[in-house]
Design an enzyme around this catalytic site. Structure first.
Site, short mmCIF file in Angstrom:
data_model
loop_
_atom_site.label_atom_id
_atom_site.label_comp_id
_atom_site.label_asym_id
_atom_site.label_seq_id
_atom_site.Cartn_x
_atom_site.Cartn_y
_atom_site.Cartn_z
CB ILE A 12 -0.96 0.00 1.21
CG1 ILE A 12 -1.80 -1.28 1.21
CG2 ILE A 12 -1.87 1.23 1.17
CD1 ILE A 12 -2.64 -1.49 2.45
CG ASP A 32 10.22 0.04 3.37
OD1 ASP A 32 9.00 0.11 3.09
OD2 ASP A 32 10.80 -1.03 3.65
CB THR A 133 -5.99 -3.36 9.79
OG1 THR A 133 -6.79 -4.44 9.36
CG2 THR A 133 -5.48 -3.68 11.19
CD GLU A 135 -6.88 -8.82 9.71
OE1 GLU A 135 -6.38 -9.48 10.64
OE2 GLU A 135 -6.70 -9.08 8.52
CE1 TYR A 159 -1.09 -6.37 10.54
CE2 TYR A 159 -3.35 -7.17 10.33
CZ TYR A 159 -2.37 -6.22 10.04
OH TYR A 159 -2.69 -5.13 9.27
CE LYS A 163 -1.69 -1.72 11.64
NZ LYS A 163 -0.66 -0.82 11.03
CE LYS A 198 -0.24 -9.87 3.70
NZ LYS A 198 0.02 -8.46 3.58
CG LEU A 199 -7.32 -15.28 -1.16
CD1 LEU A 199 -7.04 -16.76 -0.91
CD2 LEU A 199 -8.77 -14.95 -0.79
NE ARG A 223 -10.45 -11.72 6.13
CZ ARG A 223 -11.01 -12.57 6.99
NH1 ARG A 223 -12.33 -12.67 7.07
NH2 ARG A 223 -10.26 -13.33 7.78
CG ASP A 290 -10.11 -22.29 9.01
OD1 ASP A 290 -9.58 -21.36 8.36
OD2 ASP A 290 -11.27 -22.24 9.46
P1 NAD Z 1 3.40 -4.71 3.47
O1 NAD Z 1 3.77 -5.85 4.36
O2 NAD Z 1 3.21 -4.96 2.02
O3 NAD Z 1 4.52 -3.56 3.58
C1 NAD Z 1 5.06 -3.16 4.81
C2 NAD Z 1 6.27 -2.27 4.51
O4 NAD Z 1 6.81 -1.84 5.77
C3 NAD Z 1 7.40 -3.01 3.78
O5 NAD Z 1 7.92 -2.20 2.75
C4 NAD Z 1 8.44 -3.24 4.88
O6 NAD Z 1 9.77 -3.27 4.38
C5 NAD Z 1 8.20 -2.01 5.76
N1 NAD Z 1 8.63 -2.26 7.15
C6 NAD Z 1 8.35 -3.34 7.92
N2 NAD Z 1 8.94 -3.21 9.12
C7 NAD Z 1 9.58 -2.02 9.12
C8 NAD Z 1 10.35 -1.32 10.07
N3 NAD Z 1 10.59 -1.82 11.30
N4 NAD Z 1 10.84 -0.11 9.75
C9 NAD Z 1 10.61 0.42 8.51
N5 NAD Z 1 9.92 -0.21 7.57
C10 NAD Z 1 9.40 -1.42 7.86
O7 NAD Z 1 2.12 -4.07 4.13
P2 NAD Z 1 0.84 -3.40 3.41
O8 NAD Z 1 -0.11 -4.47 3.05
O9 NAD Z 1 1.31 -2.45 2.39
O10 NAD Z 1 0.23 -2.60 4.65
C11 NAD Z 1 0.64 -1.27 4.95
C12 NAD Z 1 -0.09 -0.78 6.17
O11 NAD Z 1 -1.49 -0.81 5.93
C13 NAD Z 1 0.14 -1.65 7.41
O12 NAD Z 1 0.24 -0.80 8.53
C14 NAD Z 1 -1.11 -2.53 7.49
O13 NAD Z 1 -1.37 -2.89 8.82
C15 NAD Z 1 -2.15 -1.57 6.94
N6 NAD Z 1 -3.30 -2.21 6.27
C16 NAD Z 1 -3.11 -3.17 5.30
C17 NAD Z 1 -4.24 -3.69 4.65
C18 NAD Z 1 -4.09 -4.72 3.56
O14 NAD Z 1 -5.08 -5.26 3.08
N7 NAD Z 1 -2.88 -5.04 3.09
C19 NAD Z 1 -5.53 -3.25 4.98
C20 NAD Z 1 -5.66 -2.29 5.98
C21 NAD Z 1 -4.55 -1.76 6.61
O1 DAU Z 2 -8.67 -6.62 6.73
C1 DAU Z 2 -7.46 -5.94 6.51
C2 DAU Z 2 -6.32 -6.93 6.54
O2 DAU Z 2 -6.39 -7.68 5.34
C3 DAU Z 2 -4.95 -6.27 6.68
O3 DAU Z 2 -4.89 -5.60 7.92
C4 DAU Z 2 -3.84 -7.31 6.58
O4 DAU Z 2 -2.58 -6.66 6.60
C5 DAU Z 2 -3.99 -8.05 5.27
O5 DAU Z 2 -3.02 -9.07 5.17
C6 DAU Z 2 -5.39 -8.65 5.16
O6 DAU Z 2 -5.57 -9.73 6.14
P1 DAU Z 2 -6.33 -11.09 5.76
O7 DAU Z 2 -5.89 -12.12 6.71
O8 DAU Z 2 -7.80 -10.87 5.61
O9 DAU Z 2 -5.73 -11.31 4.26
P2 DAU Z 2 -5.18 -12.62 3.54
O10 DAU Z 2 -4.97 -12.25 2.10
O11 DAU Z 2 -4.06 -13.27 4.26
O12 DAU Z 2 -6.42 -13.60 3.60
C7 DAU Z 2 -7.68 -13.22 3.06
C8 DAU Z 2 -8.66 -14.35 3.37
O13 DAU Z 2 -8.27 -15.51 2.59
C9 DAU Z 2 -8.62 -14.81 4.81
O14 DAU Z 2 -9.93 -15.18 5.20
C10 DAU Z 2 -7.70 -16.03 4.80
C11 DAU Z 2 -7.96 -16.63 3.43
N1 DAU Z 2 -6.82 -17.34 2.80
C12 DAU Z 2 -5.62 -16.71 2.76
C13 DAU Z 2 -4.52 -17.32 2.18
C14 DAU Z 2 -3.18 -16.65 2.15
C15 DAU Z 2 -7.00 -18.58 2.25
O15 DAU Z 2 -8.12 -19.14 2.26
N2 DAU Z 2 -5.94 -19.19 1.67
C16 DAU Z 2 -4.69 -18.63 1.63
O16 DAU Z 2 -3.72 -19.28 1.12
#
Ligand code: NAD
Ligand code: DAU
Length: 352
Positions: A12, A32, A133, A135, A159, A163, A198-199, A223, A290
């Site tokens: 993101i 980063d 998030t 979550e 996680y 958060k 991620k999924l 989700r 699961d």
């Molecule tokens: P990501 O795991 O793809 O990226 C995380 C980044 O943070 C990476 O570039 C990593 O190198 C950097 N990082 C990790 N530890 C660090 C540290 N100690 N110091 C400096 N940099 C560091 O994560 P994302 O999916 O892009 O999520 C970004 C933010 O958004 C997170 O705070 C996450 O909780 C939040 N968020 C994610 C989702 C989602 O669906 N992915 C949804 C809602 C909120």
């Molecule tokens: O809701 C926001 C969150 O969404 C963020 O805060 C997290 O950083 C982000 O990783 C994401 O969390 P989820 O656990 O929901 O995402 P993930 O892609 O890991 O999984 C999505 C759904 O799919 C969850 O119900 C678990 C399921 N899953 C995931 C994987 C990796 C599977 O069924 N099979 C898989 O192999």
């Protein structure tokens, strides 16, 4: 004018940096640590951009944080950096405690020291935007109303607990010290540059590689999916007009079961890149064990953000998922480099 972004080489944060530099003249300092999830290839197109200052460093390093704030004098800190994968937090929670809790604490403390030294007008305008998030709210039953900002925090995984802790720290730094903070709690993102643990990216890439598409449990967990550029526009809008001390939920009104998501990806791939044998990618779906403590349903009520700040997502799930699949098909080099040795180690640890 300058902003300081943490975690801008991740999924993101990386999308945010690219969108920001395409829209603003303002300098963006991008801090980063380049963990496994940070990827400089995402930022290749802005490597030589005069407004992009990349700093390889850790948010746990308070001396570095103090130095960066003093040198660049940002008007805002936008905090994306985190350990973000629920499954990894189950295997190894320590990194989540370190980065998400202690790291956010260090960042808040450095921001507070910096902010307290600003002159009154700049102090008033400064913002610390914490990206969190949905979550943190826990899990919903099928007929529960979506999460509003007033929903109690009931995190269920290491996680989400880490958060939620960081959200509480941010809240306390506002309440106690007056630091002008903003918090966004967003639902599941998807889109370009998403790490394939991620999924959605995992399923796209496994399908194309002829590998199993793992569905945890019965696949009926829900989700609420948001295209990543819509999350970025929400963060920009909250930064611009959000009220200090407030929390804003961000979501796309796109509730889907995991099975629906995976079947949609398979059927789009069947059209865009048919399998050589003419059969459907859906035949690669496999039900696996699961996730421990798996949250059943997330759904976001983003009404406050729409009412107060006029934000709405631009993409539907149909338009966003098609764009995402097309992006992965067109960017095989990015994905090939991501799927290197350390990624393969993770896959064998998680899926056997
Ligand atoms: P990501 O795991 O793809 O990226 C995380 C980044 O943070 C990476 O570039 C990593 O190198 C950097 N990082 C990790 N530890 C660090 C540290 N100690 N110091 C400096 N940099 C560091 O994560 P994302 O999916 O892009 O999520 C970004 C933010 O958004 C997170 O705070 C996450 O909780 C939040 N968020 C994610 C989702 C989602 O669906 N992915 C949804 C809602 C909120
Ligand atoms: O809701 C926001 C969150 O969404 C963020 O805060 C997290 O950083 C982000 O990783 C994401 O969390 P989820 O656990 O929901 O995402 P993930 O892609 O890991 O999984 C999505 C759904 O799919 C969850 O119900 C678990 C399921 N899953 C995931 C994987 C990796 C599977 O069924 N099979 C898989 O192999």
């Amino acid at each position: 004018m300058t902003i300081l972004v943490t975690g801008g080489a991740g999924f993101i944060g990386g999308n945010f940096v690219l969108d920001w530099l395409a829209r603003h003249d303002e300098t963006l300092v991008n801090l980063d640590a380049l963990t496994y999830a940070g990827n400089l290839e995402t930022l290749k197109s802005v490597q030589a951009h005069p407004g992009h200052v990349f700093v390889h460093g850790d948010i746990l390093d308070s001396a570095l944080l103090d130095q960066l704030l003093a040198r660049h004098q940002p008007r805002a800190v936008i905090h994306f950096a985190a350990e973000s994968h629920v499954d990894r937090s189950i295997h190894g929670p320590m990194a989540f405690i370190q980065t998400n809790i202690i790291g956010t604490f260090q960042l808040l403390e450095s921001a507070r020291r910096y902010w307290q030294g600003l002159e009154a007008r700049r102090q008033q305008d400064f913002r610390f935007l914490h990206v969190s998030t949905d979550e943190v709210y826990g899990s919903l039953a099928a007929d529960d109303a979506p999460f509003s900002e007033r929903h109690p925090q009931q995190p269920n995984s290491p996680y989400s607990a880490s958060k939620a802790s960081s959200d509480h720290l941010v809240r306390a730094w506002h309440h106690t010290y007056g630091l002008p903070v903003l918090t966004t709690n967003c639902s599941n993102n998807y889109g370009p540059y998403h790490f394939p643990e991620k999924l959605i990216p995992l399923v796209i890439l496994n399908a194309l590689a002829g590998e199993p598409l793992p569905i945890y449990g019965d696949g009926l967990q829900v989700r609420d999916w948001l295209f990543v550029s819509d999350h970025c526009s929400a963060v920009r809008r909250v930064l611009e007009a959000g009220r200090a001390g407030e929390t804003y939920n961000v979501g796309g009104c796109n509730e889907k079961t995991n099975l629906e998501v995976v079947r949609t990806i398979c059927s789009l791939l069947d059209g865009l890149r048919p399998r050589a044998d003419g059969r459907s990618y859906a035949e690669q779906i496999r039900f696996v064990s699961d996730r421990p403590g798996h949250d059943r349903r997330y759904a976001i009520d983003a009404g406050k953000l729409e009412r107060e700040l006029g934000w709405r997502p631009a993409e539907t799930f149909d338009s966003g998922i098609r764009k995402t699949i097309e992006w992965y098909l067109a960017n095989a080099e990015w994905t090939a480099h991501v799927r290197d040795g350390s990624y393969r180690d993770w896959v064998s640890k998680q899926y056997g």
